[in-house]
Design a protein around this motif. Structure first.
Motif, mmCIF file in Angstrom:
data_model
loop_
_atom_site.group_PDB
_atom_site.id
_atom_site.type_symbol
_atom_site.label_atom_id
_atom_site.label_comp_id
_atom_site.label_asym_id
_atom_site.label_seq_id
_atom_site.Cartn_x
_atom_site.Cartn_y
_atom_site.Cartn_z
ATOM 1 N N UNK A 73 -27.494 92.035 -69.566
ATOM 2 C CA UNK A 73 -27.173 90.564 -69.040
ATOM 3 C C UNK A 73 -26.358 89.939 -70.112
ATOM 4 N N UNK A 74 -26.810 90.141 -71.435
ATOM 5 C CA UNK A 74 -25.988 89.354 -72.274
ATOM 6 C C UNK A 74 -24.368 89.784 -72.452
ATOM 7 N N UNK A 75 -24.076 91.222 -71.940
ATOM 8 C CA UNK A 75 -22.885 91.450 -71.727
ATOM 9 C C UNK A 75 -21.880 90.947 -70.454
ATOM 10 N N UNK A 110 -18.559 86.607 -68.723
ATOM 11 C CA UNK A 110 -18.442 85.316 -67.844
ATOM 12 C C UNK A 110 -17.863 83.986 -68.674
ATOM 13 N N UNK A 111 -18.644 83.945 -69.949
ATOM 14 C CA UNK A 111 -18.216 82.988 -70.791
ATOM 15 C C UNK A 111 -16.751 82.872 -71.299
ATOM 16 N N UNK A 112 -16.348 84.340 -71.940
ATOM 17 C CA UNK A 112 -15.025 84.653 -72.254
ATOM 18 C C UNK A 112 -14.056 84.371 -70.925
ATOM 19 N N UNK A 113 -14.414 84.616 -69.656
ATOM 20 C CA UNK A 113 -13.448 84.356 -68.713
ATOM 21 C C UNK A 113 -13.594 82.772 -68.370
ATOM 22 N N UNK A 118 -10.381 78.111 -68.953
ATOM 23 C CA UNK A 118 -10.283 76.640 -69.378
ATOM 24 C C UNK A 118 -8.849 76.492 -70.322
ATOM 25 N N UNK A 119 -8.791 77.799 -71.183
ATOM 26 C CA UNK A 119 -7.428 77.492 -72.144
ATOM 27 C C UNK A 119 -6.315 77.628 -71.028
ATOM 28 N N UNK A 127 -12.178 86.978 -82.352
ATOM 29 C CA UNK A 127 -13.139 86.791 -81.190
ATOM 30 C C UNK A 127 -14.349 87.974 -81.593
ATOM 31 N N UNK A 128 -15.503 87.513 -81.411
ATOM 32 C CA UNK A 128 -16.672 88.096 -81.782
ATOM 33 C C UNK A 128 -17.481 88.084 -80.663
ATOM 34 N N UNK A 129 -18.059 89.296 -80.082
ATOM 35 C CA UNK A 129 -18.881 89.669 -78.970
ATOM 36 C C UNK A 129 -20.092 88.682 -79.070
ATOM 37 N N UNK A 130 -20.644 87.879 -78.227
ATOM 38 C CA UNK A 130 -21.827 87.036 -78.395
ATOM 39 C C UNK A 130 -23.306 87.840 -78.351
#
Length: 350
Positions: free
Chosen positions: A258-260, A265-268, A273-274, A339-342
């Protein structure tokens, strides 16, 4: 010459008299015997004649009676046979029933004999059991007394337990009221969670429609960090997880996928946004350039009062000259983003 004495004379006379009487009696006896023989012979002759007459008469009567009796016997035999036949025919069913009853009686006799033996054994067993019962009754009197004493103690304990039960019932009633209130609150919370889950499922269905082919085939991506970056992250977080943290990590190990997806999704979202910011900057610049172009091709007081690269007088524009990047002395290095994976950060934080 001696004269005989009177005693001798009387004795001789007596002897002579005795001999005479003996001879007389012998003669009388012989005469009587002769008379008896004669009368016996005559009687025998008379008896023989009478016996012959009676015999003949008896033979005749016997023959007559025999014939008469034979007729009577034949008649009686015929009647007897008829009566026997009638009796046999009349009593055939009874005879069969009698035979059956006879067999049944024999069986019943044997069964009665067996039952009598069994009754005898049972009586012996009853007498034995009576003796045992009397012995056990004497032994159980003391046990009954002990049981009565134990019963009194149990009654005392029962009253004590009833009092404790009353207290426990009141406490359980309070706990039940508290549990009811908490269960109602829990039901409301669970209802909210169910509504939230339904909302999440609906959103998941909507998101499923917008997934790409690659996401549908490989929904869970591997880590985006290179091996060197992974080693650097481990060096930056050398702390080993404690026992409580390890337990929490085990509880959340099922949420790794799920966190992956969530991190992806958060990275996307951040990337979009960027990109949106970049596109907004480009759009702003294009709008500014378009405005400058439109201002350059039109002549007005407002356009002349502002900077206009198309307004050139004596080969000069009113737009200030920008210094080239080579002439500027302060060179800034390019910005580097780590960039560090959440999911990795969460596994070390929880």
């Amino acid at each position: 010459m001696r004269l005989p004495t009177p005693g001798l004379v009387s004795r001789k006379a007596i002897i002579d008299q005795h001999e005479k009487e003996i001879h007389y009696l012998q003669d009388v006896f012989m005469a009587m015997e002769q008379n008896y023989v004669d009368s016996e012979y005559e009687s025998k002759l008379e008896f023989q004649s009478m016996w012959d007459d009676l015999k003949n008469k008896n033979l005749e009567e016997k023959h007559f009676l025999r014939l008469q009796l034979e007729n009577i016997v034949e008649d009686l035999w015929r009647r007897f046979q008829d009566a026997l036949k009638n009796y046999t025919e009349a009593t055939e069913d009874r005879k069969i029933a009698f035979e059956a009853l006879k067999v049944k009686d024999e069986k019943s006799s044997k069964e009665i004999e067996m039952q009598m033996k069994r009754i005898q054994k049972l009586q012996e067993a009853i007498s034995t059991l009576k003796g045992k019962i009397s012995a056990h009754s004497r032994e159980s009197e003391y046990q009954n007394q002990c049981i009565r004493n134990d019963k009194e103690l149990v009654h005392v304990q029962l009253r004590r337990l009833k009092a404790q039960r009353t207290e426990a019932r009141s406490a359980s009633q309070k706990s039940l009221v508290k549990l009811t209130l908490e269960s109602n609150a829990t039901l409301k919370t669970l209802k909210k969670i169910v509504e939230k889950g339904e909302k999440i499922l609906k959103l998941a269905e909507i998101c499923r429609k917008f997934e790409t082919e690659e996401e549908k085939v490989l929904p869970f991506y591997s880590s985006v960090l290179t091996p060197k970056e992974q080693e650097e992250v481990e060096r930056q977080n050398p702390e080993e997880p404690t026992e409580e943290l390890a337990k929490v990590m085990v509880d959340y190990s099922g949420m790794e996928n799920f966190w992956k997806r969530y991190n992806k999704v958060k990275l996307e979202v951040l990337s979009l946004e960027h990109r949106r910011g970049q596109l907004l900057d480009i759009s702003g610049k294009l709008r500014e350039m378009l405005k400058q172009y439109l201002d350059g091709i039109s002549v007005s007081d407002e356009v002349l009062s502002q900077l206009n690269p198309l307004f050139i007088v004596n080969h000069r524009s009113n737009v200030p000259q920008l210094s080239s990047p080579d002439q500027s002395g302060d060179k800034r290095p390019p910005t580097t983003y780590n960039i560090i994976e959440a999911a990795h950060i969460v596994s070390h934080i929880l």
